[in-house]
Design an enzyme around this catalytic site. Structure first.
Site, PDB file in Angstrom:
ATOM      1  N   HIS A   1       0.797  -1.240   0.000  1.00 17.86           N
ATOM      2  CA  HIS A   1       0.000   0.000   0.000  1.00 17.86           C
ATOM      3  C   HIS A   1       0.829   1.290   0.000  1.00 17.86           C
ATOM      4  O   HIS A   1       0.266   2.364  -0.186  1.00 17.86           O
ATOM      5  CB  HIS A   1      -0.926   0.045   1.217  1.00 17.86           C
ATOM      6  CG  HIS A   1      -1.980  -1.011   1.212  1.00 17.86           C
ATOM      7  ND1 HIS A   1      -2.855  -1.192   0.162  1.00 17.86           N
ATOM      8  CD2 HIS A   1      -2.310  -1.955   2.141  1.00 17.86           C
ATOM      9  CE1 HIS A   1      -3.673  -2.203   0.448  1.00 17.86           C
ATOM     10  NE2 HIS A   1      -3.359  -2.681   1.640  1.00 17.86           N
TER      11      HIS A   1
ATOM     12  N   ASP B   1      -5.051 -12.468   4.391  1.00 19.82           N
ATOM     13  CA  ASP B   1      -6.233 -11.896   5.031  1.00 19.82           C
ATOM     14  C   ASP B   1      -7.547 -12.159   4.299  1.00 19.82           C
ATOM     15  O   ASP B   1      -8.592 -11.627   4.700  1.00 19.82           O
ATOM     16  CB  ASP B   1      -6.035 -10.387   5.293  1.00 19.82           C
ATOM     17  CG  ASP B   1      -5.344  -9.661   4.175  1.00 19.82           C
ATOM     18  OD1 ASP B   1      -5.172 -10.256   3.092  1.00 19.82           O
ATOM     19  OD2 ASP B   1      -4.960  -8.492   4.362  1.00 19.82           O
TER      20      ASP B   1
HETATM   21 ZN   LIG Z   1      -4.360  -6.929   3.249  1.00 17.75          ZN
END
Ligand SMILES: [Zn+2]
Length: 386
Positions: free
Chosen positions: A139, A263
């Site tokens: 990110h 995740d």
């Molecule tokens: Zn993630």
């Protein structure tokens, strides 16, 4: 450098990597990494795989993915953690819950990035499979921290790989969109970025729509596969199989950087996709079967019982080892299940399964219309990319 040419396999790890610690209450707890590595070792997956201590990435190397201004700010902020300039911190994405400033933040971030960079260098030197579970911080942006990530190690590693390989693919199975990596190569047709994730309508970072497909010469080389909350193994793998794999194969990458965020598992506390361990492994198996050198990185994944199992199994897949069946007898876990895989299936209400299927079908259809022609694939034939 190492005996990578003997086995062709390498695992990059050192306990110093646990210094990337965003605080006791933060979901990105270094215990996830520590336990995953310990379990991978305990299961014998690293028995004939050299474990290499990483080096820190240098300023110039980090500068391939981040502005000098940002790098200097990260340096300043990591010295001055009770910062009297919160505005400066906020300008670079720090502060608040997601990206708190912590001591030695610059060095800790340069170390996980150096680990990925070293993996890229090993592959350039002839290694076939390299795993760095501390990496995959997808990110981070050019001049801003985001989503728990300070430096974008996949970008730094891919830029290094591109110095030796004409075409590199980035495959991201983290439940969040790999936005920072996509951004870095958005106009670049030599790097295919491919991300399957829970739709930005429901989850951070709010991007990753099919229509984000790259620009200029890079148009068609950013591939986004959004799925709905409660997507199960079947729909997730339908999308990967039908929409991602044909493009990946048609692109014919010379090396693949694989982000293995864990995740998308049904127990993950931060997202809503409902995969089992075995369902999550399928795209990793498909990438490993392509016969191309793979730099495999970690990523998200916040359930401390399951992330170690998932990353140990993924490492076994990447190193072409048989999958271990059971946890070691003395391995402490907070659930009844001591098998490495999950008991099937995950119980999801029919109405939610049906929404997930509809979304999966729509994503596949849109990818076939928008992307397939660019890659010389027929949008009518399912088998066209095989
Ligand atoms: Zn993630």
């Amino acid at each position: 450098m190492v005996n990578s040419k003997n086995s062709g396999h390498l695992f990059i790890y050192h306990a110093d990597l646990l210094g990337y610690n965003l605080g006791a209450e933060h979901p990105l707890n270094p215990r996830r990494l520590e336990l995953a590595v310990k379990l991978t070792e305990r299961l014998g997956i690293l028995d004939d795989v050299p474990v290499i201590r990483p080096r820190e990435a240098g300023f110039e190397e980090l500068n391939t993915a981040h502005s000098a201004d940002y790098l200097n700010a990260v340096k300043r902020l990591s010295r001055d953690t009770d910062d009297d300039e919160p505005k400066e911190a906020a300008r670079y994405g720090f502060g608040g819950g997601d990206n708190p400033i912590f001591p030695n933040m610059y060095e800790a971030s340069a170390l996980y990035t150096g680990a990925s960079l070293q993996g890229a260098e090993a592959i350039i030197g002839g290694a076939k499979r390299v795993v760095n579970l501390s990496g995959g911080q997808h990110h981070a942006h050019w001049a801003r921290a985001a989503g728990f990530c300070v430096f974008n190690d996949p970008v730094v590693a891919i830029k290094r790989l591109r110095q030796a390989f004409k075409k590199v693919a980035y495959v991201d199975v983290d439940v969040h969109h790999g936005d920072g990596v996509q951004e870095a190569f958005y106009d670049d047709p030599t790097v295919l970025t491919l991300s399957i994730h829970e739709s930005g309508r429901h989850l951070f970072p709010g991007t990753g729509w099919v229509a984000e497909m790259g620009k200029e010469a890079g148009k068609g080389f950013a591939v986004n596969l959004p799925v709905a909350p409660y997507t199960d193994d079947e729909s997730w793998n339908y999308v990967f199989q039908e929409a991602a794999l044909p493009i990946l194969r048609a692109f014919q990458p010379e090396a693949i950087c694989l982000q293995m965020g864990a995740d998308a598992h049904y127990t993950d506390p931060l997202a809503h996709v409902c995969l089992t361990v075995q369902g999550w492994l399928k795209p990793i198996e498909a990438v490993a079967a392509m016969g191309v050198p793979v730099l495999a990185l970690g990523g998200g994944g916040y359930n401390l019982d399951n992330v170690p199992r998932m990353w140990a199994l993924a490492s076994a897949v990447v190193f072409s080892k048989p999958l271990p069946k059971e946890l070691p007898p003395d391995w402490k876990i907070g659930t009844e299940n001591r098998a490495m895989l999950d008991p099937e299936p995950v119980q999801i209400p029919d109405a939610l399964i049906s929404i997930a299927k509809t979304t999966a079908n729509a994503t596949v259809k849109e990818i076939k219309i928008k992307h397939f022609p660019i890659h010389g694939l027929s949008s009518d034939s399912r088998k066209s990319g095989a």
